[in-house]
Design a protein around this motif. Structure first.
Motif, PDB file in Angstrom:
ATOM      1  N   LEU A  91      58.079  42.253  51.969  1.00  0.00           N
ATOM      2  CA  LEU A  91      57.357  41.465  52.969  1.00  0.00           C
ATOM      3  C   LEU A  91      57.718  41.881  54.393  1.00  0.00           C
ATOM      4  CD1 LEU A  91      57.751  38.157  51.019  1.00  0.00           C
ATOM      5  CD2 LEU A  91      55.553  39.145  51.672  1.00  0.00           C
ATOM      6  N   ASP A  92      58.871  42.542  54.566  1.00  0.00           N
ATOM      7  CA  ASP A  92      59.261  42.975  55.907  1.00  0.00           C
ATOM      8  C   ASP A  92      58.232  43.923  56.518  1.00  0.00           C
ATOM      9  OD1 ASP A  92      59.879  44.804  53.945  1.00  0.00           O
ATOM     10  OD2 ASP A  92      61.624  45.626  54.987  1.00  0.00           O
ATOM     11  N   GLN A  93      57.480  44.636  55.663  1.00  0.00           N
ATOM     12  CA  GLN A  93      56.452  45.554  56.178  1.00  0.00           C
ATOM     13  C   GLN A  93      55.265  44.823  56.768  1.00  0.00           C
ATOM     14  OE1 GLN A  93      54.826  48.605  53.693  1.00  0.00           O
ATOM     15  NE2 GLN A  93      56.768  48.909  52.624  1.00  0.00           N
ATOM     16  N   PHE A  94      55.087  43.555  56.377  1.00  0.00           N
ATOM     17  CA  PHE A  94      53.835  42.858  56.718  1.00  0.00           C
ATOM     18  C   PHE A  94      54.104  41.577  57.502  1.00  0.00           C
ATOM     19  CE2 PHE A  94      53.617  44.726  52.446  1.00  0.00           C
ATOM     20  CZ  PHE A  94      52.738  45.754  52.671  1.00  0.00           C
TER      21      PHE A  94
ATOM     22  N   HIS B 242      45.290  45.707  36.741  1.00  0.00           N
ATOM     23  CA  HIS B 242      44.785  45.022  37.925  1.00  0.00           C
ATOM     24  C   HIS B 242      45.905  44.891  38.959  1.00  0.00           C
ATOM     25  CE1 HIS B 242      42.390  42.689  40.498  1.00  0.00           C
ATOM     26  NE2 HIS B 242      42.523  41.494  39.956  1.00  0.00           N
ATOM     27  N   GLY B 243      47.135  44.587  38.481  1.00  0.00           N
ATOM     28  CA  GLY B 243      48.279  44.474  39.376  1.00  0.00           C
ATOM     29  C   GLY B 243      48.590  45.803  40.070  1.00  0.00           C
ATOM     30  N   LEU B 244      48.502  46.895  39.315  1.00  0.00           N
ATOM     31  CA  LEU B 244      48.791  48.209  39.916  1.00  0.00           C
ATOM     32  C   LEU B 244      47.723  48.552  40.958  1.00  0.00           C
ATOM     33  CD1 LEU B 244      49.934  50.172  36.740  1.00  0.00           C
ATOM     34  CD2 LEU B 244      51.349  49.236  38.586  1.00  0.00           C
ATOM     35  N   ASN B 245      46.465  48.157  40.686  1.00  0.00           N
ATOM     36  CA  ASN B 245      45.395  48.366  41.649  1.00  0.00           C
ATOM     37  C   ASN B 245      45.662  47.554  42.919  1.00  0.00           C
ATOM     38  OD1 ASN B 245      42.544  47.050  42.615  1.00  0.00           O
ATOM     39  ND2 ASN B 245      42.321  49.211  42.135  1.00  0.00           N
ATOM     40  N   THR B 246      46.157  46.324  42.743  1.00  0.00           N
ATOM     41  CA  THR B 246      46.494  45.493  43.899  1.00  0.00           C
ATOM     42  C   THR B 246      47.644  46.118  44.688  1.00  0.00           C
ATOM     43  OG1 THR B 246      45.845  43.582  42.585  1.00  0.00           O
ATOM     44  CG2 THR B 246      47.047  43.139  44.610  1.00  0.00           C
ATOM     45  N   LEU B 247      48.614  46.673  43.970  1.00  0.00           N
ATOM     46  CA  LEU B 247      49.739  47.336  44.644  1.00  0.00           C
ATOM     47  C   LEU B 247      49.227  48.454  45.549  1.00  0.00           C
ATOM     48  CD1 LEU B 247      52.833  47.794  44.926  1.00  0.00           C
ATOM     49  CD2 LEU B 247      52.648  49.386  43.017  1.00  0.00           C
ATOM     50  N   ALA B 248      48.212  49.185  45.072  1.00  0.00           N
ATOM     51  CA  ALA B 248      47.689  50.300  45.854  1.00  0.00           C
ATOM     52  C   ALA B 248      46.882  49.805  47.055  1.00  0.00           C
ATOM     53  CB  ALA B 248      46.822  51.194  44.970  1.00  0.00           C
ATOM     54  N   TYR B 249      46.106  48.724  46.891  1.00  0.00           N
ATOM     55  CA  TYR B 249      45.172  48.336  47.947  1.00  0.00           C
ATOM     56  C   TYR B 249      45.582  47.087  48.719  1.00  0.00           C
ATOM     57  CZ  TYR B 249      42.086  51.905  46.184  1.00  0.00           C
ATOM     58  OH  TYR B 249      41.561  53.110  45.814  1.00  0.00           O
ATOM     59  N   GLN B 250      46.361  46.202  48.114  1.00  0.00           N
ATOM     60  CA  GLN B 250      46.801  44.982  48.812  1.00  0.00           C
ATOM     61  C   GLN B 250      48.296  44.776  48.571  1.00  0.00           C
ATOM     62  OE1 GLN B 250      43.651  42.549  46.783  1.00  0.00           O
ATOM     63  NE2 GLN B 250      43.323  41.719  48.828  1.00  0.00           N
ATOM     64  N   PRO B 251      49.125  45.732  49.035  1.00  0.00           N
ATOM     65  CA  PRO B 251      50.563  45.659  48.705  1.00  0.00           C
ATOM     66  C   PRO B 251      51.220  44.357  49.177  1.00  0.00           C
ATOM     67  CG  PRO B 251      50.120  47.273  50.435  1.00  0.00           C
ATOM     68  CD  PRO B 251      48.805  46.887  49.872  1.00  0.00           C
ATOM     69  N   GLN B 252      50.686  43.754  50.261  1.00  0.00           N
ATOM     70  CA  GLN B 252      51.310  42.522  50.754  1.00  0.00           C
ATOM     71  C   GLN B 252      51.187  41.398  49.734  1.00  0.00           C
ATOM     72  OE1 GLN B 252      48.538  43.850  51.701  1.00  0.00           O
ATOM     73  NE2 GLN B 252      46.970  42.322  52.190  1.00  0.00           N
ATOM     74  N   LYS B 253      50.101  41.458  48.933  1.00  0.00           N
ATOM     75  CA  LYS B 253      49.923  40.444  47.905  1.00  0.00           C
ATOM     76  C   LYS B 253      51.001  40.602  46.831  1.00  0.00           C
ATOM     77  CE  LYS B 253      45.556  39.496  46.524  1.00  0.00           C
ATOM     78  NZ  LYS B 253      44.321  39.595  45.714  1.00  0.00           N
TER      79      LYS B 253
ATOM     80  N   GLU C 205      64.414  34.779  52.298  1.00  0.00           N
ATOM     81  CA  GLU C 205      65.228  35.103  51.130  1.00  0.00           C
ATOM     82  C   GLU C 205      64.926  34.103  50.018  1.00  0.00           C
ATOM     83  OE1 GLU C 205      69.182  34.566  52.774  1.00  0.00           O
ATOM     84  OE2 GLU C 205      69.207  32.534  51.957  1.00  0.00           O
ATOM     85  N   ASN C 206      65.412  34.408  48.814  1.00  0.00           N
ATOM     86  CA  ASN C 206      65.237  33.500  47.690  1.00  0.00           C
ATOM     87  C   ASN C 206      66.527  32.738  47.464  1.00  0.00           C
ATOM     88  OD1 ASN C 206      62.667  34.587  47.301  1.00  0.00           O
ATOM     89  ND2 ASN C 206      63.542  36.260  46.108  1.00  0.00           N
ATOM     90  N   ARG C 207      66.396  31.450  47.202  1.00  0.00           N
ATOM     91  CA  ARG C 207      67.620  30.649  47.071  1.00  0.00           C
ATOM     92  C   ARG C 207      68.228  30.766  45.682  1.00  0.00           C
ATOM     93  NH1 ARG C 207      66.573  25.001  49.696  1.00  0.00           N
ATOM     94  NH2 ARG C 207      64.468  25.757  50.036  1.00  0.00           N
ATOM     95  N   VAL C 208      67.428  30.630  44.662  1.00  0.00           N
ATOM     96  CA  VAL C 208      67.938  30.779  43.296  1.00  0.00           C
ATOM     97  C   VAL C 208      67.194  31.957  42.705  1.00  0.00           C
ATOM     98  CG1 VAL C 208      68.377  29.553  41.135  1.00  0.00           C
ATOM     99  CG2 VAL C 208      67.902  28.274  43.245  1.00  0.00           C
TER     100      VAL C 208
ATOM    101  N   GLN D 239      62.365  42.683  51.119  1.00  0.00           N
ATOM    102  CA  GLN D 239      62.608  43.975  51.752  1.00  0.00           C
ATOM    103  C   GLN D 239      62.068  45.114  50.900  1.00  0.00           C
ATOM    104  OE1 GLN D 239      66.795  43.677  52.123  1.00  0.00           O
ATOM    105  NE2 GLN D 239      66.581  42.244  53.832  1.00  0.00           N
ATOM    106  N   THR D 240      61.497  46.119  51.554  1.00  0.00           N
ATOM    107  CA  THR D 240      61.059  47.308  50.851  1.00  0.00           C
ATOM    108  C   THR D 240      62.294  48.068  50.382  1.00  0.00           C
ATOM    109  OG1 THR D 240      59.192  47.397  52.367  1.00  0.00           O
ATOM    110  CG2 THR D 240      59.639  49.369  51.067  1.00  0.00           C
ATOM    111  N   ARG D 241      62.388  48.278  49.081  1.00  0.00           N
ATOM    112  CA  ARG D 241      63.578  48.949  48.551  1.00  0.00           C
ATOM    113  C   ARG D 241      63.314  49.428  47.137  1.00  0.00           C
ATOM    114  NH1 ARG D 241      66.581  43.851  46.109  1.00  0.00           N
ATOM    115  NH2 ARG D 241      64.830  42.458  46.293  1.00  0.00           N
ATOM    116  N   SER D 242      64.258  50.167  46.578  1.00  0.00           N
ATOM    117  CA  SER D 242      64.175  50.575  45.183  1.00  0.00           C
ATOM    118  C   SER D 242      65.011  49.600  44.352  1.00  0.00           C
ATOM    119  CB  SER D 242      64.677  52.011  45.017  1.00  0.00           C
ATOM    120  OG  SER D 242      66.002  52.092  45.462  1.00  0.00           O
ATOM    121  N   HIS D 243      65.004  49.785  43.030  1.00  0.00           N
ATOM    122  CA  HIS D 243      65.750  48.912  42.111  1.00  0.00           C
ATOM    123  C   HIS D 243      65.434  47.438  42.353  1.00  0.00           C
ATOM    124  CE1 HIS D 243      68.064  52.241  40.501  1.00  0.00           C
ATOM    125  NE2 HIS D 243      68.187  52.670  41.752  1.00  0.00           N
ATOM    126  N   VAL D 244      64.140  47.130  42.520  1.00  0.00           N
ATOM    127  CA  VAL D 244      63.753  45.728  42.739  1.00  0.00           C
ATOM    128  C   VAL D 244      63.747  45.002  41.394  1.00  0.00           C
ATOM    129  CG1 VAL D 244      61.911  44.208  43.542  1.00  0.00           C
ATOM    130  CG2 VAL D 244      62.402  46.346  44.751  1.00  0.00           C
TER     131      VAL D 244
END
Lengths: 334, 454
Positions: free
Chosen positions: B303-306, B238-249, B277-280, B258-263
């Motif tokens: 999130l920078d994309q959206f 379900h998560g992979l389906n969301t990635l394809a159709y609702q990436p902002q979620k 940004e995340n604090r901790v 930020q959109t990047r690799s090695h997340v």
């Protein structure tokens, strides 16, 4: 006669919606009426009264879901005008129906010391739900008029509908029980009928005075001649009902179903009079059923479902009523 | 407060309260059918006693589901008229089909299922149980179709600001529907299996060693042990389906700015939306890239994309982790309990003490999951078609605040009463055996022993 789907489909759906509302006020009407009559019953009687409606109330309330659902899906524009305008009474009705529905189950599952609380909630929820429904009907009939006169008229209809529900609830108890409770229900029904009749006369007098549109609709020749039949037949039904009640309970439980049938007839005629006053509006004076309707394609899709499923719904509803036919006994899960 | 926020809180309160009960009735209907069928095959009274205990909880939950559901259909009109006015041509038929094919079916046969045991043949009673279970599932199907269409709309065109259906198959089988339906049905199964395990464990703790309790306990525990790995796998899909159709979620769930690799996969963090940004951060390196892209170098949308068009990060981040964390806990407890019952044939006291509070785990996970899905749809009511703010009706804030307060009070009282009654039913069954007096005759003894009529 035109077969334009944009004309035919809204007409069909207005008819279906009317039938659902009528089914609701008759069927859940007796459930709510039994709840109202809780106020005049002792504990043993209450258990039998609940047993008389227990297997049915859920399916009965579903007609409200269908009626509001049809307004929602077939006339979304009207739904968006009517419901915000009736925000407070709708909220009161919904919370009352929540209380009524859960109290029903709770009162049978809690310990004896707290059972009276849920009995009270059941009775209160039934009364406030009935008042709210009648109030909305009155305000709606006057074109969502929320002036002082409109609110007064709404309250009048609210009281009348509550009395009518109490009457049809008593009729159901006459049909489903015997002995002392049945005799008590006959007395209660006569009292409720007095208020029902007064309320209906008051509404019939007040509605045309309060609304020139209803006046024009009811007192236009030549329809008026045919329309005069409506109050005449209603009065005849009231008289017949009064005569039957004077002879109840009869030997071998004869005629015990008659009060319910006559009361359902009175509901139908009263409803027909109101529906005639509205047509072709779905929001009085503002929006006709044709202007408020969904796209014909969408209505067509729903209609297919209605045609296929509605006969089955009616069939298995009758089956369920037959399974629990006869006099009410203790409700038990085993 | 403004009516928009109040109306949203009110709808959230209504739907949160509502979903608690269908989540129970959908799967409990099938479990009751299972009890009934086992009884028919074996004539073992234990199954029928288990049935009669759980049918009471079913009846109560069903009543709650019905009355809280009525509220929601009215809310569409009272608070969100723009919704039906914009997408009524699509939502309307779906809701109508739910009422026509499910509501009447379950309501009509519920009476026979609950009170008809002595009035109809055993076969008809079993059929009524089947039809009620089927009805609840059909209802879930239609409402999931509509919800999924709001998440990933398909099969329609916009004309004059209104949606018109062009392809009903595409509307019904919209991209996220199959995943959401499976995920929700499994969630219902898990909620019920942990509820049954928990209440049975409570009875066990009170000294109840009855056959009916044991049958229900084993059904609950084994069902949980089987369903939880399936649910985790379904959740990932379900998560992979969301990635394809609702990436902002997904970007908000992962608090990935930020959109990047090695997340990395964040186990814990404090997302700060103002500073992007995340604090901790407590993180597994490359984790998110591995899960979502199956490669450490896989790029994960950020999130920078959206900007300005993504859901709030903080609630999504935590709701998702509460759901997933509860799922992991379910796996641990479910498998431990199943292993224990299988190898030793009984519970242990510590395990029972864990199982009792886990009775509510399904509710926690279901609510957290729905918050993830629904907050994740914001700011849209229907993704890309209608913003929630544009559907709001004209009701003034004061009226909404009043109704909201009334609903909250009623819901709080009813939830307490519901929990109290269910616990009471379990405690009484443990102390007095499965022979409670029946509804409406609370103060009278049961007339005849529990026995089927063939």
């Amino acid at each position: 006669m035109s077969f334009d789907p944009a004309i035919i489909l809204p007409l069909i759906f207005a008819g279906l919606m009317g039938l659902s509302i009528l089914a609701y006020v008759i069927l859940d009407g007796f459930d709510l009426g039994v709840g109202i009559l809780f106020a005049a019953a002792d504990d043993t009687e209450r258990d039998i009264m609940v047993a008389a409606i227990g297997p049915f109330w859920d399916a009965n309330e579903t007609w409200l879901v269908l009626a509001s659902g049809l307004l929602l899906v077939a006339f979304p524009a009207a739904h968006g005008i009517v419901l915000p305008a009736l925000y407070i009474p709708v909220t009161v009705m919904l919370i009352s129906l929540i209380l009524r529905g859960v109290a029903f189950d709770f009162r049978a599952k809690v310990g004896l010391p707290v059972k009276p609380r849920w009995n009270f909630a059941f009775c209160l929820g039934s009364i406030t739900a009935s008042l709210a429904q009648g109030y909305m009907l009155g305000v709606y009939a006057l074109g969502l008029d929320q002036s002082a006169a409109g609110i007064l008229f709404g309250l009048l209809v609210g009281l009348c509908l509550t009395a009518s529900y109490a009457a049809i609830g008593a009729a159901w108890i006459i049909y489903k029980t015997g002995g002392a409770l049945q005799r008590k229900a006959v007395l209660l029904m006569r009292r409720a009928l007095v208020f029902t009749a007064l309320g209906m006369v008051a509404i019939a007098l007040a509605a045309p005075l309060a609304s020139p549109r209803i006046f024009a609709r009811w007192f236009a020749l030549p329809e008026m001649i045919l329309l005069t039949l409506l109050p005449l037949v209603t009065a005849a039904l009231f008289a017949a009902l009064w005569a039957v009640l004077a002879r109840l309970p009869a030997a071998n439980d004869r005629y015990s179903a008659l009060p319910f049938m006559l009361m359902a007839g009175i509901f139908t005629l009263g409803f027909a009079g109101l529906a005639y006053a509205f047509y072709p509006y779905v929001v009085p004076e503002r929006l006709t059923i044709f202007a408020a309707a969904s796209a014909p394609e969408s209505l067509g899709i729903i209609l297919v479902g209605v045609i296929v499923v509605l006969p089955a719904i009616i069939g298995y509803s009758i089956f369920a009523y037959r399974v629990f036919g006869g006099k009410a006994h203790d409700l038990r899960y085993d | 407060m403004d009516p928009f926020i109040l109306s949203r809180i009110q709808f959230a309160a209504n739907i949160s309260f509502h979903i608690l009960f269908p989540t129970i009735t959908i799967a409990l209907g099938w479990v009751l059918l299972y009890f009934k069928l086992r009884y028919r095959r074996s004539s073992d009274e234990g199954w029928m006693k288990a049935y009669h205990f759980w049918v009471k909880i079913f009846a109560l939950s069903f009543a709650f589901g019905v009355v809280s559901g009525v509220t929601m259909s009215f809310q569409f009109g009272t608070n969100w008229p723009g919704y039906m006015q914009t997408v009524g041509n699509i939502a309307g038929p779906l809701l109508a089909y739910e009422i026509l094919t499910a509501f009447f079916l379950e309501a009509a046969f519920l009476g026979i299922m609950l009170f008809g045991f002595r009035r109809v043949s055993n076969r008809v009673h079993t059929l009524a149980t089947l039809l009620v279970a089927f009805g609840t599932t059909v209802s879930a199907f239609w409402i999931i179709v509509l919800n999924s269409w709001m998440q990933t709309p398909d099969g329609f065109e916009m004309r004059g600001g209104k949606a018109f259906a062009t392809d009903w198959a595409a509307i019904i089988f919209n991209p996220s529907m199959p995943y959401r339906l499976v995920h929700m049905l499994l969630a219902s199964g898990l909620t019920v299996s942990f509820l049954i395990s928990g209440l049975s464990a409570l009875r066990w703790l009170l000294g109840d060693r009855s056959d009916a309790m044991g049958k229900a306990l084993r059904t609950g525990v084994y069902l949980a042990a089987v369903l939880i790995p399936v649910q985790i796998a379904a959740g990932v899909q379900h998560g992979l389906n969301t990635l394809a159709y609702q990436p902002q979620k997904i970007a908000a769930i992962e608090a990935n700015w930020q959109t990047r690799s090695h997340v990395p996969l964040l186990l814990f963090a404090l997302p700060d939306e103002a500073r992007h940004e995340n604090r901790v951060e407590v993180a597994v390196p490359d984790g998110a890239s591995l899960v979502l892209r199956h490669s450490a170098a896989g790029a994960v949308p950020g999130l920078d994309q959206f900007a300005g068009n993504h859901p709030p990060v903080l609630p999504l981040f935590f709701a998702f982790r509460i759901m997933a964390g509860t799922g992991m806990l379910m796996l641990l407890v479910g498998w431990t309990a199943a292993w224990m019952l299988w190898r030793r044939g009984t519970l242990t006291r510590p395990l029972a003490l864990v199982l009792v509070p886990m009775a509510a785990s399904g509710w926690v996970a279901t609510l957290a999951g729905w918050y993830t899905a629904e907050i994740g749809r914001q700011p849209w009511l229907v993704s890309g078609v209608l913003k929630a703010a544009d559907a709001l009706g004209p009701v003034p804030a004061g009226a909404v605040a009043t109704s909201l307060a009334a609903y909250l009070i009623v819901y709080a009282v009813l939830l307490l009463a519901y929990t109290g009654v269910i616990l009471r039913l379990a405690v009484r069954a443990a102390r007095e055996g499965d022979r409670q007096p029946e509804p409406g005759v609370e103060n009278q003894p049961l007339g005849q022993p529990v026995r089927g009529s063939g």
